[in-house]
Scaffold this active site. Structure first.
Site, PDB file in Angstrom:
ATOM      1  N   GLU A   1       0.828  -1.209   0.000  1.00 31.87           N
ATOM      2  CA  GLU A   1       0.000   0.000   0.000  1.00 31.87           C
ATOM      3  C   GLU A   1       0.864   1.261   0.000  1.00 31.87           C
ATOM      4  O   GLU A   1       0.486   2.284  -0.583  1.00 31.87           O
ATOM      5  CB  GLU A   1      -0.952  -0.002   1.200  1.00 31.87           C
TER       6      GLU A   1
ATOM      7  N   HIS B   1       3.176   6.324  -5.512  1.00 29.26           N
ATOM      8  CA  HIS B   1       2.678   6.650  -6.850  1.00 29.26           C
ATOM      9  C   HIS B   1       1.909   7.968  -6.817  1.00 29.26           C
ATOM     10  O   HIS B   1       1.974   8.777  -7.760  1.00 29.26           O
ATOM     11  CB  HIS B   1       1.786   5.516  -7.345  1.00 29.26           C
TER      12      HIS B   1
END
Length: 678
Positions: A470, A476
């Protein structure tokens, strides 16, 4: 006064979670829709000819309030929902679906977009501009803009139905999981369970004004129970409870919803001119077609199934030796005997490693990894409002001291919280028209083992892997560096989005990283070299079974979404047939996985679950470059940041990957890493 309609005064303009009440959300959504309608009307009423700026960018910038409010609401819904919130969610979802259709079926708006799109080759557009134009046009086409008026009405109804059905599916599953409890009062029934699991169960019973021990279906409870409980009868009871979530024949049963969801998706795809939903959903993914997906799954199954069959036989032999009698390994036996066999073979198990993975230490170790790779740092800031007191907040800074993002971390299960783990873009990154960089706010949400009165939160290796996964999604979002919000962060092809998350998992199998992150929570001694080596040796334990299990889920997903005629049969029979080729364990009558398969029936992974295996091939191939240069190599990390993490969806995923890797990916590194191919 509605705090959602005022200027957000918290640090970095973060969402006012602390000031919001349930009554604030619907009025704020209504106001957001009203403003969006006015913004769209201004575009369509513009007397000037349609241009990229006055139409495509103007639409991209529209709806800011609605997006902000809805993202904040759904963050709270996942983390701290009650019955009132679930009811509000139904109303909000209906409003959002109607608003979305009002935009995509707006003929004057689409006419202006098509005018710009038809002239795209003559426009001086950047690569990101061109991608925004392409994705905007295709989004309209995929949502019925090219349909005749009667078909548009039909599409609108199907879209509204699907929004309602998928939300109800998830709420049914969540309510059904939450209401189950295994209440034990005889200490003999606890045989085999570690002390921390017993303590947590006793605390749960106390919290529910009861005595004894209460075990729930939350992952930090269910998984260790299935691994350690000596009572085969109780393991079977817990397994059947878990595998019948949403399948109890009552008001929370999801069986009919499954039929209605897959049939509505099929009808939508057919209305848009596609043979089935998978063909419709895959055309913009890296895989492109159902056949390409099936090719990948077939290749993986051919490599993994023989290995998995050998693993099953080995475990069966081990169980017979342990029990001194014939025993057929059933699904409720797999984790139990696997844990014992793993301990025997590698002298390692969760209880041996857990003391070295205290959550606070792991968190700092993962932050330090990001610092070493990308130069970014994390500073806790408890003045940032959160949706629950347990949520931690951090400011993220780049190597030069520049503010990058806000990170929320929500670690523990709660009664109103969804199961699983996920990342949310609370506010995504983008640049305004005057080039001001709006930095992102992202959250990572997990359901880790809670601390007890005598111990901190101690994680299993799988929980550490989940954290890394995660956190990769969060990176990202944090490192996004694009102009347009709809192309930023994780707004990429679904079979590419798991690359940044799954690549982070690789570090857990590296001695150099384990040596930094693992420290005994009491003695502060480093994890012993022997235990590290055993962990690395055990990394591929049951790799064939794990691969087949994931392929089985992907096969089930593809089977549901390659239907070409409406389905009205038995869901259990369909599921058994769809997963048969990947099955390793005996089938269990009167259990069902589909009824709790939220990824595909509620979570946006319809015809996309294969993406985990697709991205796994990418991450193994990509990490092989780190391995060749050094797992902490700053040059490789800088290239990954520049070509993958920073670019979002501004270009096709295969183009971005080739720029990083220098070639197309293969599955060779995946098979080698898992020990399936020598």
């Amino acid at each position: 006064m509605n705090p959602l309609l005022e200027k957000y005064a918290a640090p970095h303009g973060t969402f006012p979670f602390d000031k919001c009440r349930n009554a604030h959300y619907l009025p704020a959504v209504d106001e957001g829709i009203r403003r969006l309608e006015n913004e769209v009307k201004a575009i369509t009423d513009n007397p000037q000819p349609a241009t990229f700026a006055n139409t495509v960018i103007a639409l991209e910038r529209a709806g800011t309030l609605l997006e902000t409010v809805s993202r904040g609401f759904f963050c709270v819904l996942g983390a701290e929902a009650d019955d009132e919130m679930m009811d509000i969610a139904q109303h909000i979802s209906e409003k959002l679906s109607a608003s979305r259709n009002d935009i995509y079926l707006n003929e004057p708006l689409f006419a202006r977009i098509k005018t710009v799109y038809d002239r795209r080759t003559s426009l001086s557009l950047t690569a990101e501009d061109a991608m925004l134009l392409q994705r905007t046009f295709e989004a309209f086409a995929d949502n019925g803009a090219n349909l005749a008026p009667p078909q548009k009405t039909h599409f609108r109804r199907l879209s509204a139905d699907l929004s309602r059905l998928t939300l109800t599916f998830e709420q049914n599953a969540q309510k059904d999981r939450n209401r189950y409890e295994l209440h034990l009062t005889d200490e003999n029934d606890l045989s085999g369970l570690p002390e921390n699991i017993r303590a947590a169960a006793a605390a749960e019973a106390l919290a529910r004004n009861s005595t004894g021990w209460i075990f729930t279906l939350s992952e930090p409870v269910y998984r260790p129970f299935m691994q350690h409980a000596d009572s085969r009868t109780l393991r079977e009871k817990m397994y059947r409870a878990r595998m019948n979530t949403g399948n109890r024949g009552d008001e929370l049963d999801n069986g009919d919803l499954i039929r209605r969801i897959v049939n509505t998706r099929l009808e939508t795809a057919r209305l848009l001119g596609y043979a089935d939903y998978a063909t419709y959903a895959l055309k913009d993914k890296m895989a492109r077609t159902p056949q390409q997906v099936c090719n990948l799954l077939d290749r993986l199954l051919a490599a993994c199934k023989p290995v998995a069959d050998d693993e099953y036989r080995a475990l069966s032999t081990f169980a017979r030796q342990q029990e001194k009698r014939e025993i057929t390994i059933m699904p409720w036996d797999w984790s139990y005997y696997s844990e014992k066999l793993k301990t025997q073979r590698f002298r390692v198990n969760d209880e041996a490693t857990r003391p070295y993975f205290a959550l606070e230490r792991v968190t700092q170790g993962i932050f330090d990894l990001a610092t070493q790779l990308y130069g970014i740092t994390f500073e806790e800031n408890n003045t940032i409002p959160t949706c629950h007191p347990e949520v931690k907040t951090y400011e993220v800074f780049d190597e030069d001291g520049r503010y990058l993002a806000v990170l929320y971390a929500d670690f523990f299960p709660r009664r109103g919280k969804q199961s699983g783990a996920w990342m949310n873009a609370v506010m995504p990154q983008y640049r305004t028209d005057n080039a001001v960089d709006h930095r992102p706010h992202v959250s990572v949400v997990m359901n880790f083992t809670r601390p007890t009165p005598t111990e901190p939160s101690l994680l299993t290796c799988d929980e550490v892997r989940t954290f890394l996964h995660e956190f990769g999604h969060a990176l990202h979002g944090i490192l996004s560096d694009v102009t347009y919000e709809s192309l930023s962060g994780t707004n990429v092809a679904q079979d590419f989005v798991e690359l940044p998350s799954q690549i982070m998992e690789n570090w857990l199998d590296e001695e150099a990283f384990l040596d930094r992150i693992a420290e005994h929570y009491r003695t502060h001694e480093k994890i012993p070299d022997s235990l590290v080596q055993n962990l690395i040796r055990a990394a591929n334990f049951n790799a064939g079974y794990i691969c087949c299990r994931q392929v089985g889920f992907a096969l089930l997903d593809m089977a549901w979404h390659t239907l070409r005629t409406p389905f009205d049969g038995a869901v259990a029979d369909f599921e058994t047939h769809a997963m048969a080729n990947a099955a390793i364990l005996p089938a269990v009558p009167q259990t069902l996985f589909s009824s709790d398969f939220g990824h595909i029936f509620a979570g946006g992974y319809a015809a996309g679950y294969y993406g985990y295996k697709w991205a796994e091939a990418l991450d193994a191939d990509a990490f092989s470059l780190f391995k060749s240069a050094g797992i902490f190599d700053r040059n490789v990390a800088a290239s990954f940041r520049e070509h993958i993490l920073a670019k979002g969806g501004t270009q096709d995923a295969d183009v971005l990957y080739r720029r990083f890797r220098g070639r197309n990916p293969t599955i060779d590194a995946l098979l080698a890493r898992s020990g399936i191919k020598k």
